[in-house]
Design a protein around this motif. Structure first.
Motif, short mmCIF file in Angstrom:
data_model
loop_
_atom_site.label_atom_id
_atom_site.label_comp_id
_atom_site.label_asym_id
_atom_site.label_seq_id
_atom_site.Cartn_x
_atom_site.Cartn_y
_atom_site.Cartn_z
N ILE A 1 40.20 29.95 34.49
CA ILE A 1 39.28 30.69 35.34
C ILE A 1 37.91 30.77 34.68
CG2 ILE A 1 39.92 32.94 34.37
CD1 ILE A 1 39.68 34.08 37.23
N SER A 2 36.87 30.68 35.48
CA SER A 2 35.50 30.70 34.97
C SER A 2 35.02 32.14 34.75
CB SER A 2 34.56 30.00 35.96
OG SER A 2 34.52 30.72 37.19
N PHE A 3 33.84 32.26 34.14
CA PHE A 3 33.26 33.59 33.92
C PHE A 3 32.97 34.26 35.26
CE2 PHE A 3 29.36 36.21 33.35
CZ PHE A 3 29.92 37.20 32.55
N ALA A 4 32.46 33.48 36.22
CA ALA A 4 32.22 34.04 37.56
C ALA A 4 33.53 34.49 38.19
CB ALA A 4 31.54 32.99 38.44
N GLY A 5 34.60 33.71 37.98
CA GLY A 5 35.91 34.10 38.50
C GLY A 5 36.42 35.39 37.90
N CYS A 6 36.15 35.59 36.59
CA CYS A 6 36.56 36.84 35.93
C CYS A 6 35.85 38.04 36.56
CB CYS A 6 36.26 36.77 34.44
SG CYS A 6 37.27 35.59 33.52
N LEU A 7 34.54 37.89 36.80
CA LEU A 7 33.78 38.99 37.42
C LEU A 7 34.30 39.27 38.82
CD1 LEU A 7 30.12 38.06 36.35
CD2 LEU A 7 31.61 39.81 35.36
N GLN A 8 34.58 38.20 39.55
CA GLN A 8 35.09 38.38 40.91
C GLN A 8 36.46 39.04 40.91
OE1 GLN A 8 34.79 34.86 43.43
NE2 GLN A 8 33.01 34.17 42.27
N LEU A 9 37.30 38.67 39.95
CA LEU A 9 38.64 39.26 39.87
C LEU A 9 38.54 40.77 39.66
CD1 LEU A 9 41.71 38.97 39.80
CD2 LEU A 9 41.53 38.47 37.35
N LEU A 10 37.63 41.21 38.82
CA LEU A 10 37.43 42.64 38.61
C LEU A 10 36.97 43.32 39.90
CD1 LEU A 10 35.69 42.59 35.10
CD2 LEU A 10 38.08 43.16 35.61
N GLY A 11 36.06 42.65 40.61
CA GLY A 11 35.61 43.20 41.89
C GLY A 11 36.72 43.25 42.92
N PHE A 12 37.56 42.23 42.94
CA PHE A 12 38.67 42.21 43.88
C PHE A 12 39.69 43.31 43.56
CE2 PHE A 12 38.06 37.36 44.67
CZ PHE A 12 36.90 37.65 45.40
N CYS A 13 39.87 43.60 42.28
CA CYS A 13 40.75 44.71 41.90
C CYS A 13 40.19 46.04 42.39
CB CYS A 13 40.95 44.74 40.39
SG CYS A 13 42.01 43.42 39.73
N ALA A 14 38.86 46.19 42.31
CA ALA A 14 38.22 47.40 42.84
C ALA A 14 38.45 47.50 44.35
CB ALA A 14 36.74 47.38 42.52
N PHE A 15 38.36 46.35 45.04
CA PHE A 15 38.60 46.35 46.49
C PHE A 15 40.04 46.74 46.79
CE2 PHE A 15 39.97 44.07 50.34
CZ PHE A 15 39.13 44.67 51.26
N GLU A 16 40.99 46.21 46.03
CA GLU A 16 42.40 46.54 46.26
C GLU A 16 42.68 48.02 45.98
OE1 GLU A 16 44.93 45.07 47.52
OE2 GLU A 16 44.15 43.06 47.81
N ALA A 17 41.96 48.59 45.00
CA ALA A 17 42.09 50.03 44.76
C ALA A 17 41.60 50.81 45.98
CB ALA A 17 41.31 50.42 43.51
#
Length: 455
Positions: free
Chosen positions: A343-359
């Motif tokens: 996973i890329s650095f951009a993907g890591c940032l997006q994954l954190l954002g997606f976790c916030a969305f799932e919360a």
């Protein structure tokens, strides 16, 4: 697997455990033993039903590939509730919610059986049965719970406890366990991609046995002189004449439409250059984030001073911002030069954002259930709830059909705008939430029944 995934999963698990173990008296609701027994019975049934949902959803694509056109299959999956939703919802209100829940179990067991067939027509029959069952799942169970809760004289605030626990277990823990159990059946035991559907049928049979043996029947409006068309008109009048119901329906459609669109987008968003990502582990991480959200919702709903209409405005803004991350990273973070890899650095940032969305999703479900219990009239609860799902399913069908016609940044931007609009509508609902419920729709409904008699 990269250490980043373990760090995110571990951090979420630690926060969820901390929230659950550190609850004070302010975060807990004192209830009776009778209510606890009632709540635990419903949670057991709901968990079995959601175990079916998550296990079957996870393996539907794997089972369908090579047998039918996946696009038409998924469009049928989403389009059928538009056709059957209002009908089965009205039947649940009129014929009984317990009966509707049993019908759901039988219908989906039959749908699971059809997965053994390689024939396209048989699979489509199964999908029709699944569409009918889906409409019942998302209306009859909640309608039965709300009606039964008040029929037994329990405190209205206790209802929020059942809602938050149902999401914590059914949409969080059970989702993770179902995925692991399904993988065990398919990969470890080599029972094939249909085996999770067989297991789901067993779950449904157990849940149906509990419903038949321990649930009592309740109705919306069982009047003999009220046919389906009259019920449709009554529900439509209720939505049109009460701004709070209309706002609630719009908010639900905007959020759930964005949520289901996100389901189709997160995989290509995290691996735009064919990066190797652990889909199952990421899904489990998302479910853990949803558990975090439901745990937060439980604390908020336990406090009388906190209005659900107020904090949901913030939740919608946060969810809108979280889905902007793919757009921002696309502009400001350079893409990797080499295809594949981790996973890329951009993907890591997006994954954190997606976790916030799932919360936010975890907060949304018990909160919207609480608001539906407050604003939707009991007489047509299932019918109105299925009315809400018509624009939602139409929207998702359109998105799915045109998913390749628009760039991913456009799709995420559209979802972000929808969520921001939901926050504005939520603000309006908060402003008028204390106004008394209108009785206009009931008067109109009764007058329409009286007209044939006067004639």
């Amino acid at each position: 697997m990269e250490i980043f995934y373990y760090m995110v999963f571990g951090a979420l698990a630690a926060v969820v455990a901390g929230l659950e173990l550190s609850k004070s008296n302010k975060d807990r609701i004192n209830t009776s033993s009778a209510f606890n027994s009632f709540k635990n019975n419903y949670l057991l049934v709901y968990s079995l039903m959601m175990g079916r949902v998550h296990m079957c959803t996870t393996f539907t694509v794997l089972m369908v590939l090579g047998k039918v056109k996946l696009g038409s299959y998924l469009l049928l999956d989403l389009g059928l509730p538009c056709c059957f939703g209002t009908i089965v919802g009205s039947l649940a209100d009129k014929q009984g919610r317990k009966r509707a829940c049993v019908t759901y179990c039988i219908t989906y067991i039959l749908s699971c059986v059809t997965k053994h067939s390689p024939q396209y027509k048989v699979l489509m029959i199964g999908r029709v049965l699944g569409g009918i069952a889906t409409s019942l799942l998302f209306s009859a169970f909640e309608s039965w719970l709300v009606a039964e809760h008040f029929k037994r004289g329990f405190d209205p605030q206790w209802l929020s406890l059942t809602f938050s626990k149902a999401i914590f277990l059914g949409n969080g823990l059970v989702a993770i366990l179902s995925g692991l159990f399904g993988n065990t059946l398919v990969d470890s035991l080599n029972l094939g991609p249909v085996s999770p559907f067989d297991a789901a049928a067993v779950f449904l049979a157990i849940g149906m046995a509990i419903i038949l043996s321990s649930w009592t029947e309740n109705y919306g409006d069982p009047s003999e002189n009220k046919n389906l068309l009259t019920q449709f008109k009554g529900a439509a009048v209720a939505i049109a004449s009460d701004e709070k119901i209309a706002l609630l329906g719009a908010i639900q459609s905007l959020f759930e439409g964005s949520m289901y669109t996100f389901v189709f987008l997160w995989t290509p968003a995290l691996s735009p250059n064919d990066e190797d990502i652990p889909h199952g582990f990421i899904f489990a991480t998302f479910m853990l984030a949803s558990m975090l959200g439901s745990s937060i919702a439980a604390r908020l709903l336990a406090r009388n001073a906190v209005k659900v209409e107020s904090y949901m405005q913030i939740v919608f803004v946060i969810s809108s911002a979280s889905l902007l991350l793919p757009i921002l990273t696309n502009f400001f973070v350079p893409p990797p030069v080499v295809k594949g890899g981790g996973i890329s650095f951009a993907g890591c940032l997006q994954l954190l954002g997606f976790c916030a969305f799932e919360a936010c999703v975890g907060i949304f479900w018990p909160s919207i259930m609480k608001m539906r219990s407050q604003y939707i009239p009991e007489e047509a609860r299932s019918t109105i709830m299925n009315f809400f799902r018509i624009p939602l399913n139409i929207f998702v069908c359109i998105v799915l059909y045109n998913v390749s016609a628009f760039p991913m940044t456009f799709m995420f931007g559209m979802c972000s705008i929808f969520l921001f609009v939901a926050s504005i509508l939520q603000r309006r609902l908060s402003a008028i939430g204390d106004k008394p419920k209108t009785e206009e729709w009931m008067l109109k409904d009764k007058s329409s029944e009286a007209e044939p008699l006067n004639a």
